[in-house]
Design a protein around this motif. Sequence first.
Motif, PDB file in Angstrom:
ATOM      1  N   ILE A 239       0.604  -1.358  -0.194  1.00 41.26           N
ATOM      2  CA  ILE A 239       0.243   0.125   0.334  1.00 41.26           C
ATOM      3  C   ILE A 239       0.990   1.158   0.097  1.00 41.26           C
ATOM      4  N   SER A 240       2.292   0.984   0.554  1.00 40.99           N
ATOM      5  CA  SER A 240       3.089   2.681   1.138  1.00 40.99           C
ATOM      6  C   SER A 240       3.125   2.365  -0.910  1.00 40.99           C
ATOM      7  N   GLY A 241       2.606   1.663  -1.702  1.00 42.11           N
ATOM      8  CA  GLY A 241       3.518   1.525  -3.437  1.00 42.11           C
ATOM      9  C   GLY A 241       3.150   3.259  -3.503  1.00 42.11           C
ATOM     10  N   VAL A 242       2.265   4.222  -2.740  1.00 36.05           N
ATOM     11  CA  VAL A 242       1.834   5.256  -3.190  1.00 36.05           C
ATOM     12  C   VAL A 242       3.023   6.368  -2.978  1.00 36.05           C
ATOM     13  N   GLU A 243       4.104   6.173  -1.907  1.00 38.49           N
ATOM     14  CA  GLU A 243       4.919   6.714  -2.002  1.00 38.49           C
ATOM     15  C   GLU A 243       5.781   7.489  -3.137  1.00 38.49           C
ATOM     16  N   PRO A 244       6.728   6.327  -4.006  1.00 35.76           N
ATOM     17  CA  PRO A 244       7.272   5.999  -4.863  1.00 35.76           C
ATOM     18  C   PRO A 244       6.175   6.455  -6.645  1.00 35.76           C
ATOM     19  N   VAL A 245       5.469   6.752  -6.471  1.00 38.52           N
ATOM     20  CA  VAL A 245       4.088   7.874  -7.747  1.00 38.52           C
ATOM     21  C   VAL A 245       4.343   9.120  -6.961  1.00 38.52           C
ATOM     22  N   LEU A 246       3.850   9.770  -5.625  1.00 39.99           N
ATOM     23  CA  LEU A 246       3.714  10.779  -5.531  1.00 39.99           C
ATOM     24  C   LEU A 246       5.140  11.764  -5.413  1.00 39.99           C
ATOM     25  N   ASN A 247       5.977  10.852  -5.033  1.00 45.56           N
ATOM     26  CA  ASN A 247       7.000  11.806  -5.474  1.00 45.56           C
ATOM     27  C   ASN A 247       7.894  12.607  -6.608  1.00 45.56           C
ATOM     28  N   PRO A 248       7.261  12.180  -7.424  1.00 48.80           N
ATOM     29  CA  PRO A 248       7.446  12.947  -8.653  1.00 48.80           C
ATOM     30  C   PRO A 248       6.621  13.859  -8.872  1.00 48.80           C
ATOM     31  N   ILE A 249       5.315  13.062  -8.764  1.00 44.95           N
ATOM     32  CA  ILE A 249       4.496  14.232  -9.215  1.00 44.95           C
ATOM     33  C   ILE A 249       4.413  15.366  -7.936  1.00 44.95           C
ATOM     34  N   TRP A 250       4.628  15.972  -7.332  1.00 48.89           N
ATOM     35  CA  TRP A 250       5.048  16.886  -6.410  1.00 48.89           C
ATOM     36  C   TRP A 250       5.926  17.870  -7.235  1.00 48.89           C
ATOM     37  N   VAL A 251       6.782  16.803  -7.430  1.00 44.50           N
ATOM     38  CA  VAL A 251       8.635  17.377  -8.469  1.00 44.50           C
ATOM     39  C   VAL A 251       8.003  18.262  -9.673  1.00 44.50           C
ATOM     40  N   ALA A 252       6.438  17.391 -10.061  1.00 42.63           N
ATOM     41  CA  ALA A 252       6.212  18.511 -11.622  1.00 42.63           C
ATOM     42  C   ALA A 252       5.077  19.476 -11.065  1.00 42.63           C
ATOM     43  N   ILE A 253       4.692  19.461  -9.641  1.00 39.21           N
ATOM     44  CA  ILE A 253       3.516  20.012  -9.645  1.00 39.21           C
ATOM     45  C   ILE A 253       4.037  21.838  -9.304  1.00 39.21           C
ATOM     46  N   LEU A 262       4.057   7.647 -20.527  1.00 39.25           N
ATOM     47  CA  LEU A 262       4.738   5.882 -19.597  1.00 39.25           C
ATOM     48  C   LEU A 262       5.020   6.053 -18.169  1.00 39.25           C
ATOM     49  N   SER A 263       4.963   7.344 -17.836  1.00 31.39           N
ATOM     50  CA  SER A 263       5.076   7.554 -16.993  1.00 31.39           C
ATOM     51  C   SER A 263       3.615   7.941 -15.824  1.00 31.39           C
ATOM     52  N   LEU A 264       3.163   7.775 -17.019  1.00 32.00           N
ATOM     53  CA  LEU A 264       1.201   8.515 -15.957  1.00 32.00           C
ATOM     54  C   LEU A 264       0.241   6.928 -16.453  1.00 32.00           C
ATOM     55  N   ILE A 265       1.349   6.321 -17.202  1.00 31.52           N
ATOM     56  CA  ILE A 265       1.127   4.992 -17.276  1.00 31.52           C
ATOM     57  C   ILE A 265       1.242   3.675 -15.975  1.00 31.52           C
ATOM     58  N   GLY A 266       2.417   4.037 -15.045  1.00 31.95           N
ATOM     59  CA  GLY A 266       3.059   3.202 -14.621  1.00 31.95           C
ATOM     60  C   GLY A 266       2.289   3.639 -12.555  1.00 31.95           C
ATOM     61  N   ALA A 267       1.958   5.338 -13.081  1.00 31.47           N
ATOM     62  CA  ALA A 267       1.333   5.607 -12.183  1.00 31.47           C
ATOM     63  C   ALA A 267      -0.219   4.798 -12.163  1.00 31.47           C
ATOM     64  N   VAL A 268      -1.020   4.729 -12.886  1.00 25.43           N
ATOM     65  CA  VAL A 268      -1.944   4.640 -12.734  1.00 25.43           C
ATOM     66  C   VAL A 268      -1.842   2.672 -12.443  1.00 25.43           C
ATOM     67  N   VAL A 270       0.212   1.624 -10.449  1.00 18.07           N
ATOM     68  CA  VAL A 270       0.543   1.422  -8.897  1.00 18.07           C
ATOM     69  C   VAL A 270      -0.777   1.766  -7.805  1.00 18.07           C
ATOM     70  N   LEU A 271      -1.493   2.704  -8.588  1.00 20.38           N
ATOM     71  CA  LEU A 271      -2.331   2.977  -7.905  1.00 20.38           C
ATOM     72  C   LEU A 271      -3.615   2.549  -7.917  1.00 20.38           C
ATOM     73  N   VAL A 272      -4.161   1.431  -9.264  1.00 20.69           N
ATOM     74  CA  VAL A 272      -5.211   0.330  -9.616  1.00 20.69           C
ATOM     75  C   VAL A 272      -4.340  -0.189  -8.453  1.00 20.69           C
ATOM     76  N   ALA A 273      -2.906  -1.344  -8.748  1.00 22.62           N
ATOM     77  CA  ALA A 273      -3.261  -2.334  -8.235  1.00 22.62           C
ATOM     78  C   ALA A 273      -2.811  -1.799  -6.433  1.00 22.62           C
ATOM     79  N   VAL A 274      -3.085  -1.081  -6.445  1.00 26.47           N
ATOM     80  CA  VAL A 274      -2.890  -0.374  -4.130  1.00 26.47           C
ATOM     81  C   VAL A 274      -4.538  -1.176  -4.234  1.00 26.47           C
ATOM     82  N   LEU A 275      -5.063   0.111  -5.326  1.00 24.29           N
ATOM     83  CA  LEU A 275      -6.512   0.279  -4.044  1.00 24.29           C
ATOM     84  C   LEU A 275      -7.525  -0.946  -4.817  1.00 24.29           C
ATOM     85  N   ILE A 276      -7.436  -2.153  -5.960  1.00 21.30           N
ATOM     86  CA  ILE A 276      -7.770  -3.450  -6.151  1.00 21.30           C
ATOM     87  C   ILE A 276      -7.515  -4.343  -4.963  1.00 21.30           C
TER      88      ILE A 276
END
Length: 286
Positions: A239-253, A262-268, A270-276
């Motif tokens: 579930i902590s897999g949200v961290e490596p996804v959000l980490n660079p998203i904050w940098v982008a923002i 490709l990065s967006l595909i990876g983010a989706v 991880v998030l979908v896998a964690v939610l399911i």
Amino acid sequence: MTATSKTKKMNIGPILVFLSGVCFSLGGIFIKYIPWSPLAINAARNAIAFLFVFAYLKITKHKIIFNKTVLIGALAISVTQGLYCIANKLTTAGNAIILQFTVPIWVMIISAVFFKKKPKSLDIWAAVVVMIGVLFFFIDGLQAGNMLGNALALISGITYSGVFLMNATPESDSLSSTFFGMILNVLIGLPWLIKTDFAATESITWIVIIVMGIVQVACAFILLATGLKTTSPIAASLISGVEPVLNPIWVAIFYGEMLTPLSLIGAVMVLVAVLIYNTLLVKKAK
């Protein structure tokens, strides 16, 4: 306690672990921003976090426990934080977080070898999808970087697994481990913190350090400690897999670095896998 109340208590654990990952994800952008040595940053943020956690323990009347398991957990927290800070300065933020996020694999390996707990098929499939998603997310930005930084980040993933594993034992107390881990971080980083030129430090840097101490460290560990009470080590590490996804998203923002398709595909992924995974755990608990 009724069966319904027990289920509700179990369900909140993964949510708290998820929120802790969100708080932890702020670390990359903050560490890169502060122009101090990594151990000085780690000492400063933990000094502020310590005061916040100490107040929380007093308000909640949580008794501080000290035993072998708590000490091992404290060492795991301290070493993980220190190594990640150093790695984040030596190599790219993407390298540091992806190498640290090998933690679910280490949790499964250590659980099987030392605790004789074989991962379930759901855990394995979730781990595979999460790791593939993380690889997709960072494949464009994963560079050679500094080899020492990469090695330290990988080791921090191993020590991070100890945080999850130690809190699954009967003698553990996550908040006590956090409490002593913060003290260790302050003591270890104190020589570097003393050498810091505070007079040349801008006010915005102090604000970042304060926010980092309260939100990225104190709140993150309080949420994680509470969530681990009703979440298995493997589930929590996934579930902590949200961290490596959000980490660079904050940098982008905040720095304007745009995410690639490709990065967006990876983010989706991880998030979908964690939610399911979390949804299936809730159904099994019911």
